[in-house]
Design a protein around this motif. Structure first.
Motif, PDB file in Angstrom:
ATOM      1  N   LYS A 180       0.742  -1.065  -0.089  1.00  0.00           N
ATOM      2  CA  LYS A 180       0.066   0.043  -0.085  1.00  0.00           C
ATOM      3  C   LYS A 180       1.042   1.062   0.063  1.00  0.00           C
ATOM      4  O   LYS A 180       1.773   1.235   0.951  1.00  0.00           O
ATOM      5  CB  LYS A 180      -1.028   0.209   1.076  1.00  0.00           C
ATOM      6  CG  LYS A 180      -1.878   0.933   1.171  1.00  0.00           C
ATOM      7  CD  LYS A 180      -3.258   0.774   2.164  1.00  0.00           C
ATOM      8  CE  LYS A 180      -4.243   1.979   1.909  1.00  0.00           C
ATOM      9  NZ  LYS A 180      -3.854   3.011   1.267  1.00  0.00           N
ATOM     10  N   ILE A 181       0.894   1.874  -0.998  1.00  0.00           N
ATOM     11  CA  ILE A 181       1.844   2.913  -0.912  1.00  0.00           C
ATOM     12  C   ILE A 181       1.287   4.207  -0.359  1.00  0.00           C
ATOM     13  O   ILE A 181       0.070   4.575  -0.768  1.00  0.00           O
ATOM     14  CB  ILE A 181       2.070   3.462  -2.562  1.00  0.00           C
ATOM     15  CG1 ILE A 181       3.008   2.168  -3.206  1.00  0.00           C
ATOM     16  CG2 ILE A 181       3.120   4.606  -2.544  1.00  0.00           C
ATOM     17  CD1 ILE A 181       3.330   2.349  -4.723  1.00  0.00           C
ATOM     18  N   ASP A 182       1.880   4.808   0.605  1.00  0.00           N
ATOM     19  CA  ASP A 182       1.300   5.828   1.350  1.00  0.00           C
ATOM     20  C   ASP A 182       1.491   7.157   0.477  1.00  0.00           C
ATOM     21  O   ASP A 182       2.377   7.314  -0.316  1.00  0.00           O
ATOM     22  CB  ASP A 182       2.136   6.314   2.293  1.00  0.00           C
ATOM     23  CG  ASP A 182       1.620   7.105   3.429  1.00  0.00           C
ATOM     24  OD1 ASP A 182       1.096   6.841   4.274  1.00  0.00           O
ATOM     25  OD2 ASP A 182       1.542   8.321   3.206  1.00  0.00           O
ATOM     26  N   PRO A 183       0.478   7.919   0.161  1.00  0.00           N
ATOM     27  CA  PRO A 183       0.354   9.113  -0.670  1.00  0.00           C
ATOM     28  C   PRO A 183       1.520  10.395  -0.444  1.00  0.00           C
ATOM     29  O   PRO A 183       2.040  10.962  -1.077  1.00  0.00           O
ATOM     30  CB  PRO A 183      -1.159   9.898  -0.430  1.00  0.00           C
ATOM     31  CG  PRO A 183      -1.615   8.802   0.274  1.00  0.00           C
ATOM     32  CD  PRO A 183      -0.970   7.771   0.681  1.00  0.00           C
ATOM     33  N   SER A 184       2.099   9.985   0.944  1.00  0.00           N
ATOM     34  CA  SER A 184       3.325  10.963   1.373  1.00  0.00           C
ATOM     35  C   SER A 184       4.516  10.541   0.614  1.00  0.00           C
ATOM     36  O   SER A 184       5.554  11.340   0.169  1.00  0.00           O
ATOM     37  CB  SER A 184       3.554  10.792   2.685  1.00  0.00           C
ATOM     38  OG  SER A 184       3.854   9.737   3.197  1.00  0.00           O
ATOM     39  N   LEU A 185       4.344   9.239  -0.083  1.00  0.00           N
ATOM     40  CA  LEU A 185       5.527   8.795  -1.154  1.00  0.00           C
ATOM     41  C   LEU A 185       5.427   9.554  -2.404  1.00  0.00           C
ATOM     42  O   LEU A 185       4.930   8.891  -3.476  1.00  0.00           O
ATOM     43  CB  LEU A 185       5.675   7.175  -1.134  1.00  0.00           C
ATOM     44  CG  LEU A 185       5.911   6.810   0.380  1.00  0.00           C
ATOM     45  CD1 LEU A 185       6.205   5.272   0.189  1.00  0.00           C
ATOM     46  CD2 LEU A 185       7.097   7.390   0.997  1.00  0.00           C
ATOM     47  N   GLU A 186       5.554  10.840  -2.424  1.00  0.00           N
ATOM     48  CA  GLU A 186       5.101  11.364  -3.732  1.00  0.00           C
ATOM     49  C   GLU A 186       5.637  11.038  -4.896  1.00  0.00           C
ATOM     50  O   GLU A 186       5.346  10.858  -6.186  1.00  0.00           O
ATOM     51  CB  GLU A 186       4.985  13.228  -3.389  1.00  0.00           C
ATOM     52  CG  GLU A 186       4.218  13.525  -2.357  1.00  0.00           C
ATOM     53  CD  GLU A 186       4.230  14.931  -2.367  1.00  0.00           C
ATOM     54  OE1 GLU A 186       5.063  15.513  -3.049  1.00  0.00           O
ATOM     55  OE2 GLU A 186       3.508  15.464  -1.242  1.00  0.00           O
ATOM     56  N   ARG A 187       7.189  10.952  -4.711  1.00  0.00           N
ATOM     57  CA  ARG A 187       8.223  10.502  -6.014  1.00  0.00           C
ATOM     58  C   ARG A 187       7.438   9.178  -6.614  1.00  0.00           C
ATOM     59  O   ARG A 187       7.223   8.980  -7.573  1.00  0.00           O
ATOM     60  CB  ARG A 187       9.195  10.714  -5.763  1.00  0.00           C
ATOM     61  CG  ARG A 187       9.757  12.092  -5.829  1.00  0.00           C
ATOM     62  CD  ARG A 187      11.041  12.102  -4.947  1.00  0.00           C
ATOM     63  NE  ARG A 187      10.948  11.728  -3.382  1.00  0.00           N
ATOM     64  CZ  ARG A 187      11.641  12.517  -2.603  1.00  0.00           C
ATOM     65  NH1 ARG A 187      12.386  13.440  -2.717  1.00  0.00           N
ATOM     66  NH2 ARG A 187      11.389  12.056  -1.251  1.00  0.00           N
ATOM     67  N   LEU A 188       7.120   8.244  -5.652  1.00  0.00           N
ATOM     68  CA  LEU A 188       7.022   6.856  -6.003  1.00  0.00           C
ATOM     69  C   LEU A 188       5.551   6.761  -6.398  1.00  0.00           C
ATOM     70  O   LEU A 188       5.175   6.152  -7.641  1.00  0.00           O
ATOM     71  CB  LEU A 188       7.066   6.104  -4.604  1.00  0.00           C
ATOM     72  CG  LEU A 188       6.749   4.540  -4.764  1.00  0.00           C
ATOM     73  CD1 LEU A 188       7.578   3.795  -5.738  1.00  0.00           C
ATOM     74  CD2 LEU A 188       6.670   3.735  -3.572  1.00  0.00           C
ATOM     75  N   THR A 189       4.627   7.774  -6.071  1.00  0.00           N
ATOM     76  CA  THR A 189       3.320   7.708  -6.312  1.00  0.00           C
ATOM     77  C   THR A 189       3.226   8.295  -7.966  1.00  0.00           C
ATOM     78  O   THR A 189       2.512   7.768  -8.802  1.00  0.00           O
ATOM     79  CB  THR A 189       2.481   8.721  -5.505  1.00  0.00           C
ATOM     80  OG1 THR A 189       2.370   8.105  -4.198  1.00  0.00           O
ATOM     81  CG2 THR A 189       0.984   8.996  -6.096  1.00  0.00           C
ATOM     82  N   ARG A 190       4.038   9.484  -8.140  1.00  0.00           N
ATOM     83  CA  ARG A 190       4.207   9.950  -9.830  1.00  0.00           C
ATOM     84  C   ARG A 190       4.670   8.857 -10.475  1.00  0.00           C
ATOM     85  O   ARG A 190       4.382   8.811 -11.713  1.00  0.00           O
ATOM     86  CB  ARG A 190       5.002  11.153  -9.327  1.00  0.00           C
ATOM     87  CG  ARG A 190       5.279  11.975 -10.775  1.00  0.00           C
ATOM     88  CD  ARG A 190       6.441  11.669 -11.416  1.00  0.00           C
ATOM     89  NE  ARG A 190       7.732  11.830 -10.619  1.00  0.00           N
ATOM     90  CZ  ARG A 190       8.963  11.048 -10.769  1.00  0.00           C
ATOM     91  NH1 ARG A 190       8.889  10.193 -11.708  1.00  0.00           N
ATOM     92  NH2 ARG A 190      10.025  11.017 -10.079  1.00  0.00           N
ATOM     93  N   TRP A 191       6.000   8.111  -9.970  1.00  0.00           N
ATOM     94  CA  TRP A 191       6.484   7.120 -10.753  1.00  0.00           C
ATOM     95  C   TRP A 191       5.447   6.041 -11.124  1.00  0.00           C
ATOM     96  O   TRP A 191       5.115   5.676 -12.553  1.00  0.00           O
ATOM     97  CB  TRP A 191       7.751   6.470 -10.122  1.00  0.00           C
ATOM     98  CG  TRP A 191       8.031   5.475 -10.763  1.00  0.00           C
ATOM     99  CD1 TRP A 191       9.083   5.296 -11.777  1.00  0.00           C
ATOM    100  CD2 TRP A 191       7.901   3.943 -10.670  1.00  0.00           C
ATOM    101  NE1 TRP A 191       9.091   3.911 -12.410  1.00  0.00           N
ATOM    102  CE2 TRP A 191       8.514   3.101 -11.614  1.00  0.00           C
ATOM    103  CE3 TRP A 191       6.961   3.514  -9.615  1.00  0.00           C
ATOM    104  CZ2 TRP A 191       8.142   1.717 -11.469  1.00  0.00           C
ATOM    105  CZ3 TRP A 191       6.652   1.999  -9.647  1.00  0.00           C
ATOM    106  CH2 TRP A 191       7.501   1.028 -10.564  1.00  0.00           C
ATOM    107  N   ARG A 192       4.677   5.725 -10.431  1.00  0.00           N
ATOM    108  CA  ARG A 192       3.824   4.484 -10.515  1.00  0.00           C
ATOM    109  C   ARG A 192       2.687   4.774 -11.482  1.00  0.00           C
ATOM    110  O   ARG A 192       2.364   4.219 -12.369  1.00  0.00           O
ATOM    111  CB  ARG A 192       3.321   4.075  -9.060  1.00  0.00           C
ATOM    112  CG  ARG A 192       2.047   2.973  -9.409  1.00  0.00           C
ATOM    113  CD  ARG A 192       1.319   2.650  -7.856  1.00  0.00           C
ATOM    114  NE  ARG A 192       0.526   1.535  -8.080  1.00  0.00           N
ATOM    115  CZ  ARG A 192      -0.039   1.037  -7.130  1.00  0.00           C
ATOM    116  NH1 ARG A 192      -0.073   1.794  -5.876  1.00  0.00           N
ATOM    117  NH2 ARG A 192      -0.647   0.032  -6.971  1.00  0.00           N
ATOM    118  N   GLU A 193       2.178   6.106 -11.149  1.00  0.00           N
ATOM    119  CA  GLU A 193       0.966   6.906 -12.220  1.00  0.00           C
ATOM    120  C   GLU A 193       1.539   7.003 -13.575  1.00  0.00           C
ATOM    121  O   GLU A 193       0.971   6.595 -14.590  1.00  0.00           O
ATOM    122  CB  GLU A 193       0.531   8.157 -11.846  1.00  0.00           C
ATOM    123  CG  GLU A 193      -0.117   7.946 -10.654  1.00  0.00           C
ATOM    124  CD  GLU A 193      -0.723   9.291  -9.893  1.00  0.00           C
ATOM    125  OE1 GLU A 193      -1.319   9.191  -9.081  1.00  0.00           O
ATOM    126  OE2 GLU A 193      -0.010  10.245 -10.413  1.00  0.00           O
TER     127      GLU A 193
END
Ligand SMILES: N[C@@H](CCC(=O)N[C@@H](CS)C(=O)NCC(=O)O)C(=O)O
Length: 203
Positions: A180-193
């Motif tokens: 579960k990727i925490d939204p605070s991990l912004e770079r990871l979230t951006r990469w995943r999207e």
């Protein structure tokens, strides 16, 4: 050529994504892992390890191991380069791909195998070990978020096999409730999207 694979499994997904990024088409045959089709004598003759995917070549030889299959396809269809360009770049892409395999894909798989009810009948589970692997996944994802600072992709500024490995692992882990990727991990979230928006992610 024919690819033996299973739509729900993460290693076959890596190869499907790789093939889609290359813009090539390879006929496929589904081998249902849930019903043990990978443990029949016919399939074990193709891959004694019983794992998917397997690429059957036109001369009947069977190539297993996702990275070996990708390596072969990269040689046959060099563009776009997904495993590095020159010697230096190839070595760094391999480094990142191995990190994503050993430090992310493997603990995600171990956490699922040792905690998910789906594997209860199939193997002896060690729930404590599974929980420890879940923690290792969480820590590795946090580190990945830091690694993505100032770079668009896992291995630098180009999409490579390392992104495919990490994405397949994370998506499978999410589907099975381990990631579960925490939204605070912004770079990871951006990469995943950004990886999810690539047409190959639908493969
Ligand atoms: N190291 C192999 C792993 C292959 C593998 O374990 N595949 C899984 C699906 S993701 C599988 O077929 N598991 C069933 C089994 O081994 O019985 C690779 O990279 O292709």
């Amino acid at each position: 050529m024919k690819l033996y694979e299973f739509a729900l499994a993460p290693n076959p997904r890596r190869v499907r994504m790789f093939i889609a990024e290359k813009g090539i088409t390879i006929p496929t045959e589904q081998i249902d892992l849930r019903t043990g089709q990978n443990r029949t004598p016919q399939f074990l003759a193709k891959n004694p390890s019983g794992g998917l995917p397997v690429l059957e070549l036109d001369d009947g030889a069977c190539l297993a191991e996702s990275v070996a299959i990708c390596r072969y396809l990269e040689s046959l269809h060099p563009e776009p380069r997904l495993m590095g360009t020159d010697a230096r770049d190839q070595a760094f892409v391999e480094m990142w791909n191995r990190r994503m395999e050993l430090e992310l894909f493997t603990p995600i798989s171990r956490a699922i195998q040792n905690t998910h009810p789906m594997f209860k009948e199939r193997m002896k589970q060690f729930p404590d070990y599974g929980e420890a692997q879940r923690e290792a996944v969480k820590a590795r994802l946090e580190r990945m978020d830091r690694e993505l600072e100032g770079r668009q992709f896992v291995a630098g500024d180009r999409f490579t096999i390392a992104d495919i490995t990490a994405f397949a692992a994370i998506e499978f882990g999410s589907m099975m409730g381990v990631v579960k990727i925490d939204p605070s991990l912004e770079r990871l979230t951006r990469w995943r999207e950004s990886i999810a928006s690539r047409p190959s992610a639908k493969a």
